[in-house]
Design a protein around this motif. Sequence first.
Motif, PDB file in Angstrom:
ATOM      1  N   ASN A 243       1.096   1.577 -62.413  1.00 45.31           N
ATOM      2  CA  ASN A 243       0.163   0.983 -63.362  1.00 45.31           C
ATOM      3  C   ASN A 243      -1.022   1.873 -63.714  1.00 45.31           C
ATOM      4  O   ASN A 243      -1.685   1.635 -64.724  1.00 45.31           O
ATOM      5  CB  ASN A 243      -0.394  -0.333 -62.804  1.00 45.31           C
ATOM      6  CG  ASN A 243       0.674  -1.393 -62.650  1.00 45.31           C
ATOM      7  OD1 ASN A 243       1.498  -1.596 -63.532  1.00 45.31           O
ATOM      8  ND2 ASN A 243       0.668  -2.066 -61.515  1.00 45.31           N
ATOM      9  N   HIS A 244      -1.304   2.862 -62.873  1.00 44.72           N
ATOM     10  CA  HIS A 244      -2.517   3.659 -63.065  1.00 44.72           C
ATOM     11  C   HIS A 244      -2.231   5.110 -62.669  1.00 44.72           C
ATOM     12  O   HIS A 244      -1.491   5.352 -61.704  1.00 44.72           O
ATOM     13  CB  HIS A 244      -3.657   3.090 -62.206  1.00 44.72           C
ATOM     14  CG  HIS A 244      -5.005   3.610 -62.572  1.00 44.72           C
ATOM     15  ND1 HIS A 244      -5.461   4.841 -62.143  1.00 44.72           N
ATOM     16  CD2 HIS A 244      -6.008   3.081 -63.332  1.00 44.72           C
ATOM     17  CE1 HIS A 244      -6.684   5.041 -62.623  1.00 44.72           C
ATOM     18  NE2 HIS A 244      -7.037   3.991 -63.348  1.00 44.72           N
TER      19      HIS A 244
ATOM     20  N   SER B 259       5.119  -0.684 -66.442  1.00 40.65           N
ATOM     21  CA  SER B 259       3.844  -1.102 -65.874  1.00 40.65           C
ATOM     22  C   SER B 259       3.447  -2.446 -66.453  1.00 40.65           C
ATOM     23  O   SER B 259       4.059  -2.939 -67.401  1.00 40.65           O
ATOM     24  CB  SER B 259       2.762  -0.050 -66.153  1.00 40.65           C
ATOM     25  OG  SER B 259       2.634   0.178 -67.544  1.00 40.65           O
TER      26      SER B 259
ATOM     27  N   VAL C 263      -7.125   5.164 -69.993  1.00 34.06           N
ATOM     28  CA  VAL C 263      -6.278   5.048 -68.790  1.00 34.06           C
ATOM     29  C   VAL C 263      -4.804   5.063 -69.171  1.00 34.06           C
ATOM     30  O   VAL C 263      -3.995   5.764 -68.550  1.00 34.06           O
ATOM     31  CB  VAL C 263      -6.624   3.770 -67.996  1.00 34.06           C
ATOM     32  CG1 VAL C 263      -5.575   3.512 -66.907  1.00 34.06           C
ATOM     33  CG2 VAL C 263      -7.999   3.902 -67.358  1.00 34.06           C
ATOM     34  N   GLN C 264      -4.436   4.321 -70.213  1.00 37.91           N
ATOM     35  CA  GLN C 264      -3.033   4.279 -70.615  1.00 37.91           C
ATOM     36  C   GLN C 264      -2.553   5.638 -71.131  1.00 37.91           C
ATOM     37  O   GLN C 264      -1.423   6.050 -70.851  1.00 37.91           O
ATOM     38  CB  GLN C 264      -2.831   3.209 -71.692  1.00 37.91           C
ATOM     39  CG  GLN C 264      -2.893   1.782 -71.181  1.00 37.91           C
ATOM     40  CD  GLN C 264      -1.737   1.427 -70.262  1.00 37.91           C
ATOM     41  OE1 GLN C 264      -0.659   2.013 -70.337  1.00 37.91           O
ATOM     42  NE2 GLN C 264      -1.956   0.465 -69.384  1.00 37.91           N
TER      43      GLN C 264
ATOM     44  N   ILE D 177      -8.050  -2.944 -64.735  1.00 36.82           N
ATOM     45  CA  ILE D 177      -7.311  -1.903 -64.022  1.00 36.82           C
ATOM     46  C   ILE D 177      -6.780  -0.837 -64.970  1.00 36.82           C
ATOM     47  O   ILE D 177      -7.012   0.363 -64.773  1.00 36.82           O
ATOM     48  CB  ILE D 177      -6.161  -2.524 -63.194  1.00 36.82           C
ATOM     49  CG1 ILE D 177      -6.749  -3.371 -62.056  1.00 36.82           C
ATOM     50  CG2 ILE D 177      -5.228  -1.442 -62.638  1.00 36.82           C
ATOM     51  CD1 ILE D 177      -5.744  -4.152 -61.277  1.00 36.82           C
ATOM     52  N   ASN D 178      -6.066  -1.268 -66.004  1.00 35.09           N
ATOM     53  CA  ASN D 178      -5.476  -0.281 -66.923  1.00 35.09           C
ATOM     54  C   ASN D 178      -5.565  -0.738 -68.378  1.00 35.09           C
ATOM     55  O   ASN D 178      -4.757  -0.341 -69.211  1.00 35.09           O
ATOM     56  CB  ASN D 178      -4.028   0.013 -66.544  1.00 35.09           C
ATOM     57  CG  ASN D 178      -3.134  -1.219 -66.600  1.00 35.09           C
ATOM     58  OD1 ASN D 178      -3.556  -2.299 -67.030  1.00 35.09           O
ATOM     59  ND2 ASN D 178      -1.899  -1.068 -66.164  1.00 35.09           N
ATOM     60  N   ASP D 179      -6.562  -1.553 -68.687  1.00 37.93           N
ATOM     61  CA  ASP D 179      -6.670  -2.144 -70.024  1.00 37.93           C
ATOM     62  C   ASP D 179      -7.576  -1.317 -70.943  1.00 37.93           C
ATOM     63  O   ASP D 179      -8.375  -1.869 -71.705  1.00 37.93           O
ATOM     64  CB  ASP D 179      -7.161  -3.588 -69.942  1.00 37.93           C
ATOM     65  CG  ASP D 179      -8.494  -3.733 -69.194  1.00 37.93           C
ATOM     66  OD1 ASP D 179      -8.795  -2.873 -68.356  1.00 37.93           O
ATOM     67  OD2 ASP D 179      -9.224  -4.706 -69.451  1.00 37.93           O
TER      68      ASP D 179
ATOM     69  N   LEU E 255      -2.129   7.823 -68.130  1.00 40.41           N
ATOM     70  CA  LEU E 255      -0.951   7.393 -67.378  1.00 40.41           C
ATOM     71  C   LEU E 255       0.328   7.945 -67.997  1.00 40.41           C
ATOM     72  O   LEU E 255       1.176   8.514 -67.297  1.00 40.41           O
ATOM     73  CB  LEU E 255      -0.895   5.858 -67.319  1.00 40.41           C
ATOM     74  CG  LEU E 255       0.355   5.253 -66.669  1.00 40.41           C
ATOM     75  CD1 LEU E 255       0.515   5.729 -65.226  1.00 40.41           C
ATOM     76  CD2 LEU E 255       0.304   3.722 -66.726  1.00 40.41           C
TER      77      LEU E 255
ATOM     78  N   GLN F 156      -5.500  -3.869 -57.138  1.00 43.55           N
ATOM     79  CA  GLN F 156      -4.106  -4.316 -57.194  1.00 43.55           C
ATOM     80  C   GLN F 156      -3.637  -4.927 -55.877  1.00 43.55           C
ATOM     81  O   GLN F 156      -2.635  -5.643 -55.858  1.00 43.55           O
ATOM     82  CB  GLN F 156      -3.194  -3.146 -57.556  1.00 43.55           C
ATOM     83  CG  GLN F 156      -3.418  -2.600 -58.942  1.00 43.55           C
ATOM     84  CD  GLN F 156      -2.440  -1.492 -59.294  1.00 43.55           C
ATOM     85  OE1 GLN F 156      -1.215  -1.676 -59.212  1.00 43.55           O
ATOM     86  NE2 GLN F 156      -2.953  -0.338 -59.667  1.00 43.55           N
TER      87      GLN F 156
ATOM     88  N   PRO G 132      -9.300   1.056 -59.082  1.00 40.10           N
ATOM     89  CA  PRO G 132      -8.175   0.372 -59.747  1.00 40.10           C
ATOM     90  C   PRO G 132      -6.946   0.181 -58.859  1.00 40.10           C
ATOM     91  O   PRO G 132      -6.145  -0.719 -59.124  1.00 40.10           O
ATOM     92  CB  PRO G 132      -7.862   1.295 -60.932  1.00 40.10           C
ATOM     93  CG  PRO G 132      -8.412   2.627 -60.540  1.00 40.10           C
ATOM     94  CD  PRO G 132      -9.625   2.336 -59.715  1.00 40.10           C
TER      95      PRO G 132
END
Length: 343
Positions: A224-225, A251, A263-264, A257-259, A267, A71, A67
């Motif tokens: 973002n991650h 972010s 992950v969120q 990547i972070n969807d 984060l 980016q 991820p």
Amino acid sequence: MIQIPFTQLRSWQDELRDAITDPAELLSHLELSTDLLEAAIQADALFGLKVPRPYLARIEKGNPLDPLLLQVLPQHQETQPQPGYSEDPLAEQQANPLPGLIHKYTHRVLLVLSGACAINCRYCFRRHFAYQENQLGKQQWLQILNYLRQHPEVDEVIFSGGDPLATPDTRLQRMIQDLEQIPHLERLRIHTRLPVVIPSRITPTLLSALSSTRLQSLIVLHINHPNEIDDGVRQASRLITQQNIPLLNQSVLLKGINDSVSVQKTLSKTLFAAGILPYYLFLFDPVVGAAHFDLPEVQAKDLAAKLQAELPGYLMPRLAVEIPGKASKTLLIPTYDTRNHPE
């Protein structure tokens, strides 16, 4: 003088100069297939590759879907035209009354201190910005100071870019001192990715400049991650918060990547453990060359609703989109579609 409780082996300037800018070198270092090289070279010609080595060290070797790699790696999708995407997705040209100054919202202005970044994020909404026309020389700076004196409704200045912390400390100090002399200014906000990608950017001189000014200073990072947060980032964050400088994060929601909720959630928890408060989660700004990162709004709202059920309120970033011409960011209310997600 503020003391840094560890020895920097390399200065942030050295790290900046040593950033990888050659797609072949990036693929070789990360042990990735040369099949990616032709597309990377073509996309690099449109928007240059730039990755500093402290950030590179967090990317998993041999993983083309890492991820952090996604980016920064130029990809073939960037060369494919997509309708509905703009070189100026936030209509900043219409709010650019002076070189280096963007005034979109009544009570705050954004100053483009530098066109340089420590890292070139492939989804950057300013990847087509006219930095050459917005350079801040001495004359342009004096014009900005005069503009601010003539706009008493403005109480906050945002340092942005590029990355404003690509600016040397001595210049930042002078600029902050100049802004202090304008009575109606109250706050100084710095939007930066540099302490994330090169943590050694947090220097005693920078901390002193931000902690000693009469202006209320705060720093907004861009992470973002959770894999972007390593010991160096945590250490830099501690140095900032020890000076009572609020540290926030914004972010961008990026496809692949972070969807995901996992992950969120990780984060937000990792940010908070590092002394960083989640602030905004933005929908992707529809910029030319990066459409492959975009997600439908309905999907973003659904993700936010699920995330809201997993996190306490203080760890929940505000889902938002920036719409040109609006008086502020537009907050999006999370929605959960029970038809598609039965209990």
